[in-house]
Design an enzyme around this catalytic site. Structure first.
Site, PDB file in Angstrom:
ATOM      1  N   HIS A  35       0.826  -1.210   0.000  1.00 52.71           N
ATOM      2  CA  HIS A  35       0.000   0.000   0.000  1.00 52.71           C
ATOM      3  C   HIS A  35       0.857   1.255   0.000  1.00 52.71           C
ATOM      4  O   HIS A  35       2.053   1.197   0.245  1.00 52.71           O
ATOM      5  CB  HIS A  35      -0.947   0.006   1.213  1.00 52.71           C
ATOM      6  CG  HIS A  35      -0.273  -0.433   2.493  1.00 52.71           C
ATOM      7  ND1 HIS A  35      -0.415  -1.698   3.014  1.00 52.71           N
ATOM      8  CD2 HIS A  35       0.583   0.200   3.329  1.00 52.71           C
ATOM      9  CE1 HIS A  35       0.305  -1.812   4.122  1.00 52.71           C
ATOM     10  NE2 HIS A  35       0.921  -0.675   4.340  1.00 52.71           N
TER      11      HIS A  35
ATOM     12  N   ASP B 169       6.990  -5.784   3.113  1.00 55.30           N
ATOM     13  CA  ASP B 169       5.975  -5.650   4.149  1.00 55.30           C
ATOM     14  C   ASP B 169       4.630  -6.219   3.696  1.00 55.30           C
ATOM     15  O   ASP B 169       4.220  -6.037   2.555  1.00 55.30           O
ATOM     16  CB  ASP B 169       5.819  -4.149   4.455  1.00 55.30           C
ATOM     17  CG  ASP B 169       4.854  -3.885   5.588  1.00 55.30           C
ATOM     18  OD1 ASP B 169       5.145  -4.315   6.712  1.00 55.30           O
ATOM     19  OD2 ASP B 169       3.812  -3.247   5.341  1.00 55.30           O
TER      20      ASP B 169
ATOM     21  N   GLU C  20       7.425 -10.552   5.210  1.00 53.75           N
ATOM     22  CA  GLU C  20       6.697 -10.266   6.438  1.00 53.75           C
ATOM     23  C   GLU C  20       5.279 -10.771   6.218  1.00 53.75           C
ATOM     24  O   GLU C  20       4.440 -10.092   5.650  1.00 53.75           O
ATOM     25  CB  GLU C  20       6.707  -8.770   6.760  1.00 53.75           C
ATOM     26  CG  GLU C  20       6.264  -8.479   8.184  1.00 53.75           C
ATOM     27  CD  GLU C  20       4.832  -7.960   8.329  1.00 53.75           C
ATOM     28  OE1 GLU C  20       4.298  -7.999   9.451  1.00 53.75           O
ATOM     29  OE2 GLU C  20       4.229  -7.517   7.344  1.00 53.75           O
TER      30      GLU C  20
ATOM     31  N   HIS D 277       8.244  -4.725  16.435  1.00 53.18           N
ATOM     32  CA  HIS D 277       7.496  -3.482  16.628  1.00 53.18           C
ATOM     33  C   HIS D 277       5.982  -3.715  16.607  1.00 53.18           C
ATOM     34  O   HIS D 277       5.216  -2.831  16.956  1.00 53.18           O
ATOM     35  CB  HIS D 277       7.881  -2.484  15.544  1.00 53.18           C
ATOM     36  CG  HIS D 277       7.379  -2.913  14.194  1.00 53.18           C
ATOM     37  ND1 HIS D 277       7.912  -3.988  13.512  1.00 53.18           N
ATOM     38  CD2 HIS D 277       6.368  -2.444  13.434  1.00 53.18           C
ATOM     39  CE1 HIS D 277       7.247  -4.144  12.381  1.00 53.18           C
ATOM     40  NE2 HIS D 277       6.312  -3.223  12.305  1.00 53.18           N
ATOM     41  N   ASP D 278       5.554  -4.888  16.155  1.00 53.16           N
ATOM     42  CA  ASP D 278       4.122  -5.171  16.080  1.00 53.16           C
ATOM     43  C   ASP D 278       3.645  -5.942  17.308  1.00 53.16           C
ATOM     44  O   ASP D 278       4.423  -6.315  18.175  1.00 53.16           O
ATOM     45  CB  ASP D 278       3.810  -5.954  14.799  1.00 53.16           C
ATOM     46  CG  ASP D 278       3.743  -5.046  13.573  1.00 53.16           C
ATOM     47  OD1 ASP D 278       3.399  -3.854  13.734  1.00 53.16           O
ATOM     48  OD2 ASP D 278       4.038  -5.523  12.468  1.00 53.16           O
TER      49      ASP D 278
HETATM   50  C1  GLC Z   1       0.599  -7.566  10.051  1.00 50.41           C
HETATM   51  C2  GLC Z   1       0.015  -8.799  10.700  1.00 50.41           C
HETATM   52  C3  GLC Z   1      -0.742  -8.557  11.951  1.00 50.41           C
HETATM   53  C4  GLC Z   1      -0.327  -7.295  12.584  1.00 50.41           C
HETATM   54  C5  GLC Z   1      -0.560  -6.176  11.635  1.00 50.41           C
HETATM   55  C6  GLC Z   1      -0.153  -4.850  12.150  1.00 50.41           C
HETATM   56  O1  GLC Z   1       0.566  -7.677   8.686  1.00 50.41           O
HETATM   57  O2  GLC Z   1      -0.793  -9.522   9.831  1.00 50.41           O
HETATM   58  O3  GLC Z   1      -0.551  -9.591  12.856  1.00 50.41           O
HETATM   59  O4  GLC Z   1      -1.095  -7.090  13.721  1.00 50.41           O
HETATM   60  O5  GLC Z   1       0.042  -6.353  10.409  1.00 50.41           O
HETATM   61  O6  GLC Z   1       0.686  -4.867  13.214  1.00 50.41           O
HETATM   62  C1  GLC Z   2       3.252  -4.663   8.636  1.00 56.49           C
HETATM   63  C2  GLC Z   2       3.998  -3.814   9.624  1.00 56.49           C
HETATM   64  C3  GLC Z   2       3.032  -3.128  10.509  1.00 56.49           C
HETATM   65  C4  GLC Z   2       2.116  -2.295   9.671  1.00 56.49           C
HETATM   66  C5  GLC Z   2       1.468  -3.120   8.579  1.00 56.49           C
HETATM   67  C6  GLC Z   2       0.831  -2.254   7.574  1.00 56.49           C
HETATM   68  O1  GLC Z   2       2.578  -5.668   9.250  1.00 56.49           O
HETATM   69  O2  GLC Z   2       4.887  -4.598  10.350  1.00 56.49           O
HETATM   70  O3  GLC Z   2       3.672  -2.340  11.465  1.00 56.49           O
HETATM   71  O4  GLC Z   2       1.124  -1.747  10.473  1.00 56.49           O
HETATM   72  O5  GLC Z   2       2.398  -3.885   7.877  1.00 56.49           O
HETATM   73  O6  GLC Z   2       1.811  -1.587   6.825  1.00 56.49           O
END
Ligand code: GLC
Ligand code: GLC
Length: 650
Positions: A184, A284, A326, A395-396
């Site tokens: 995106h 990502d 990711e 970070h997530d």
């Molecule tokens: C990631 C994951 C999800 C996560 C989100 C944002 O793509 O699918 O587990 O919570 O994005 O952090």
């Molecule tokens: C990935 C990143 C997360 C973000 C999401 C949308 O999951 O790790 O931090 O919110 O993508 O970009």
């Protein structure tokens, strides 16, 4: 295989190639293009073969690859050749990674130079710097909503600063990982601006619709990623007068990969960063790349085709550059991001091992390894030539993405077990020392995830608050145990900044208007360097954790059985608190290391007679490589202290 159709097409494309490109020395480019073109052509055909402009689109793609080859600095071309020769180079047990935010860790890119030594001292040689690119202030999802894919955000510095940093890192033998947010853009990206102004060409870069008809169909099967802050998957854009697909936040517009122009733009961007020193590109949110009505719009077959195509293209221009997937998805889905039926990695070389991460957290909460063992055993073996990023925190949030069958097999009910884990880590469960925060609570589905720093989740925050020495020991041991696991399991251990000094939750996000609804900010603090200084004072928590991790990484780097060559066997034991696995080098050198971990808060015994594939019953003592100490094997068993592990040389 010689294939006439693609070969003659390639000839035509090369004849039409921009003459400026052709006068360069393209020998290696042509060889690689020839080798990969059959795959590139057939993937491009599968994805875009129906289009009348198929040929022009493919021409453009090849030109983008050639242009970046011409621009590729000589130094990187050389390392491409070296890495091609030694293509398993990143599977080595000497690789250790670290994720950080540039500003929170070092102020800015220039500040990074002075902070590399800290990482090298710890044993880190791969650094993932979180997104650095220009994005709207506050509406950028921590950098994952990009406004300009080629411009470094001023608050971090300039492209020249990044080039200088990557050169410094190369001198130090450190690898640089950069993000490319492929799924995106920010709603302020130029493409989105054009789309808003009614430009049809750019509206076709996104999924936009005049009314709710199609969006409503999509919504029937699409889950919500951010149910609290961004419910639904579409956002009305007043300026454009259309709905636009926004799976993540309302300001993150999903790119439309049904349009080959989008694909080629993204290759252009990936190669741009490969040429600016990214040894590894973190792609990502790759699970989301293809959207189809009637599906969850995750893990679709075409998403895999796109990744294969990206990989094939990158191999032509910048073959030394690796991809990280990711894809934080179900265990059986994650593994597919290496490429399913290829002999060598055909999609991403590296993927986040979200399964292992979540299972480790389960083992800490339950003090048992039943689900950990089940979950890992039902995971298929990954491809040779691909590796995991094994991590504890990032970070997530922590998603509880276990397979329901494994939860059943472990003797739990999936719904109530997940509920228990959220309660445990948010400290609601009686006796839990954890102080995490819930994330992504969805009342419609009952789902929830967990935010919080490693130390806070492991109970250090509450232990320090109560000045409870024993609880401090428990949490420190938990943190060390978890690092011992990610260092020995197979794959690259990836540490999260602050964790090596026991960084606690940071609640300052709560008073920030732009952040307070997203609890992930609780574990994205500014690194406290005065706290880091305490790593030099014996007895301090920072010292204990830092030195243990340093020792873990240094020891690991010497154990060749810890390289990731799919050389691991999980061993059954009847003790439900223990996790044990064997790591070995291939014959004939055949050295073997037995890793055993106790997840209980009480000591546990391992009965040596139980470990079928290895005969240990006769030995008197074994050497623990981590501590360097002998471990007695009295009366046919080994005692493993609470929350600790051994790496036993066999
Ligand atoms: C990631 C994951 C999800 C996560 C989100 C944002 O793509 O699918 O587990 O919570 O994005 O952090
Ligand atoms: C990935 C990143 C997360 C973000 C999401 C949308 O999951 O790790 O931090 O919110 O993508 O970009």
């Amino acid at each position: 295989m010689y294939e006439q159709v693609s070969h003659s097409l390639l000839n035509d494309i090369l004849i039409d190639l921009d003459p400026k490109i052709d006068c360069e020395n393209l020998k290696h480019f042509y060889i690689r293009l020839g080798a990969n073109f059959y795959a590139i052509h057939s993937l491009f055909q599968q994805l875009y073969g129906e289009r009348h402009d198929f040929r022009q689109q493919l021409q453009r793609l090849v030109e983008v690859m050639a242009r970046h080859y011409v621009l590729r600095p000589e130094e990187f071309r050389q390392s491409d050749l070296e890495r091609e020769k030694n293509h398993g180079w990143f599977l080595s047990q000497k690789m250790a990674g670290y994720t950080l935010y540039c500003r929170e860790y070092a102020g800015n890119l220039q500040g990074m130079h002075g902070k590399l030594e800290y990482l090298q001292d710890m044993g880190i040689n791969l650094v993932h710097i979180m997104p650095l690119l220009d994005g709207p202030k506050g509406r950028n999802d921590g950098g994952y909503a990009v406004r300009d894919f080629r411009k470094i955000d001023e608050k971090y510095g300039t492209l020249a600063d990044l080039d200088a940093l990557s050169a410094d890192m190369r001198r130090r033998d450190m690898l640089l990982v950069l993000d490319v947010v492929v799924n995106h853009t920010s709603d302020e990206h130029e493409w989105a601006q054009q789309a808003k102004q009614g430009n049809k060409e750019y509206q076709d870069y996104y999924y936009t619709y005049p009314d709710r008809q199609i969006p409503d169909l999509f919504e029937q099967t699409m889950p919500e990623v951010f149910p609290e802050t961004a419910p639904g998957n579409f956002t009305w854009n007043e300026e454009m007068g259309r709905w636009v697909m926004t799976v993540f936040n309302t300001f993150q517009w999903d790119l439309n990969y049904r349009n080959p122009a989008v694909f080629t733009e993204m290759i252009d961007i990936i190669l741009f960063w490969a040429n600016h020193g990214a040894d590894v590109v973190r792609l990502d949110a790759v699970a989301f790349l293809w959207k189809k009505i009637g599906s969850s719009c995750q893990n679709e077959r075409e998403a895999h085709l796109i990744l294969q195509l990206m990989k094939d293209c990158c191999q032509v221009t910048a073959p030394g550059t690796l991809f990280i997937a990711e894809a934080i998805v179900a265990p059986l889905e994650i593994i597919k991001y290496f490429g399913e039926d290829a002999v060598n990695a055909k999609e991403c070389d590296i993927a986040y091992n979200a399964t292992f991460m979540a299972l480790l957290w389960d083992a800490i909460a339950t003090k048992k390894t039943v689900l950990l063992n089940h979950g890992l055993r039902s995971l298929p073996t990954k491809l040779n030539g691909a590796t995991w990023l094994n991590y504890i925190r990032c970070h997530d949030d922590i998603g509880l993405g276990f397979d329901d069958n494994d939860i059943h097999a472990a003797g739990y009910d999936p719904k109530s077990h997940r509920r228990f884990l959220v309660d445990y880590y948010t400290g609601k469960f009686p006796g839990s020392p954890a102080t995490g925060v819930a994330f992504g609570v969805n009342p419609k589905t009952g789902d929830a995830r967990i935010s919080g720093s490693l130390a806070s989740l492991a109970g250090l925050e509450s232990a320090l608050f109560h000045q409870d020495a024993q609880a401090i020991d428990t949490s420190v041991n938990t943190i060390i145990l978890l690092h011992g696991m990610i260092a020995s399991f197979g794959g690259i251990p990836l540490l999260y900044y602050g964790d090596a000094i026991g960084t606690l939750n940071d609640n300052t996000y709560l008073s920030d208007e732009l952040k307070h609804q997203d609890t992930r900010w609780v574990h994205r603090p500014t690194l406290d360097w005065s706290k880091a200084e305490r790593r030099h004072q014996p007895g301090m928590v920072e010292y204990r954790i830092f030195h243990a991790i340093k020792r873990i990484l240094a020891t690991r780097s010497q154990i060749s059985a810890f390289a990731d060559l799919n050389n691991r066997e999980i061993l059954e034991t009847s003790n439900p608190h223990l996790f044990s696995f064997l790591r070995f080098t291939p014959e004939p050198t055949s050295s073997r290391v037995l890793a055993i971990a106790n997840f209980d808060t009480a000591p546990q015994a391992l009965n040596l007679n139980e470990l079928e594939p290895i005969n240990l019953a006769g030995s008197h003592a074994l050497k623990d490589l981590y501590s360097g100490q002998p471990v007695p094997t009295s009366a046919g068993h080994i005692d493993i202290p609470p929350l600790s592990f051994y790496w036993l040389q066999l």
